[in-house]
Design an enzyme around this catalytic site. Structure first.
Site, mmCIF file in Angstrom:
data_model
loop_
_atom_site.group_PDB
_atom_site.id
_atom_site.type_symbol
_atom_site.label_atom_id
_atom_site.label_comp_id
_atom_site.label_asym_id
_atom_site.label_seq_id
_atom_site.Cartn_x
_atom_site.Cartn_y
_atom_site.Cartn_z
ATOM 1 N N SER A 130 -38.033 -96.981 -2.494
ATOM 2 C CA SER A 130 -38.532 -97.843 -1.422
ATOM 3 C C SER A 130 -39.354 -97.012 -0.455
ATOM 4 O O SER A 130 -39.127 -95.804 -0.313
ATOM 5 C CB SER A 130 -37.352 -98.484 -0.688
ATOM 6 O OG SER A 130 -37.772 -99.115 0.499
ATOM 7 N N TYR A 143 -30.136 -97.969 4.558
ATOM 8 C CA TYR A 143 -30.750 -98.215 3.248
ATOM 9 C C TYR A 143 -31.760 -97.126 2.920
ATOM 10 O O TYR A 143 -31.775 -96.579 1.803
ATOM 11 C CB TYR A 143 -31.429 -99.581 3.259
ATOM 12 C CG TYR A 143 -32.165 -99.927 1.994
ATOM 13 C CD1 TYR A 143 -31.492 -100.451 0.898
ATOM 14 C CD2 TYR A 143 -33.544 -99.748 1.890
ATOM 15 C CE1 TYR A 143 -32.169 -100.795 -0.270
ATOM 16 C CE2 TYR A 143 -34.226 -100.076 0.735
ATOM 17 C CZ TYR A 143 -33.535 -100.598 -0.338
ATOM 18 O OH TYR A 143 -34.213 -100.920 -1.489
#
Length: 220
Positions: A130, A143
């Site tokens: 990501s 995250y």
């Protein structure tokens, strides 16, 4: 026939990539926690499916045993963490530990279990990362930290396993339920569908570049 093992394959990018690989003639072993959606996808794609949690070592062992001739491992399954997404000052540490288990420990565990097969076939590992791994987005600290750890695991793995291609890919925003949980359905709905990213990943697998990190823009 080449074989791929895809985690988180019941929806989103995992399902889209499974469809793309099946259309390209790959044999598939799919896994996810949701049995109903997983088995429905497997039936549609004439694939094998084993439902379970990749954070469970017994489940990982079953997957490795079911894929002794493996050409591609796709570590796509991922957790988002608490929502609404908390700032680091307020992040529940128990939730962070659980997220590290899902997003970091579990993918490495599956890599360890399948490496003998991947080495034998000179296969490849695709770890879904990501932009939160490298950018400072408020609320995405937990995250993003797990994805940064997965990036570095991939980076070192590439150095340690020269006969196995290792790619860690930032697919960018996609219209998925995970993104909707993070930013809301309206913003998520404006993002590209996961099918467009899956097509780019299929080109990556087919071209087999050297190990490295790739962004959605670099995949074309």
């Amino acid at each position: 026939m080449k074989q791929a093992l895809i985690t988180g394959a019941s929806r989103g990018l995992g399902l889209a990539l499974a469809r793309a690989l099946a259309a390209d003639g790959w044999s598939l072993l799919l896994t996810a926690r949701g049995e109903e959606d997983l088995f429905s996808a497997a039936f549609d794609l004439d694939a094998r499916a084993i439902a379970g949690d990749v954070a469970d070592p017994a489940h990982v062992a079953r997957l490795a045993e079911a894929a002794p001739e493996l050409d591609l491992l796709v570590n796509n399954a991922s957790g988002l963490g608490p929502t609404p997404m908390p700032r680091l000052a307020d992040y529940p540490l128990d939730a962070l530990r659980a997220l590290v288990e899902t997003n970091v420990v579990a993918p490495l565990g599956l890599v360890q279990a399948t490496l003998p097969a991947l080495r034998k076939r000179r296969g490849a590992i695709l770890n879904v990362s990501s932009d939160a791994a490298v950018e400072a987005y408020e609320g995405w600290g937990g995250y993003g930290a797990t994805k940064a750890a997965l990036d570095q695991i991939s980076n070192v793995l590439a150095a340690e396993e020269p006969d196995v291609a290792v790619w860690w890919v930032d697919p960018g925003e996609m219209n998925t339920s995970m993104l909707a949980a993070a930013v809301g359905e309206q913003e998520a709905g404006a993002a590209p569908p996961p099918e467009s990213v899956a097509a780019a990943l299929l080109r990556l697998v087919a071209s087999r570049p050297e190990s490295g990190r790739f962004t959605r823009g670099e995949l074309g």
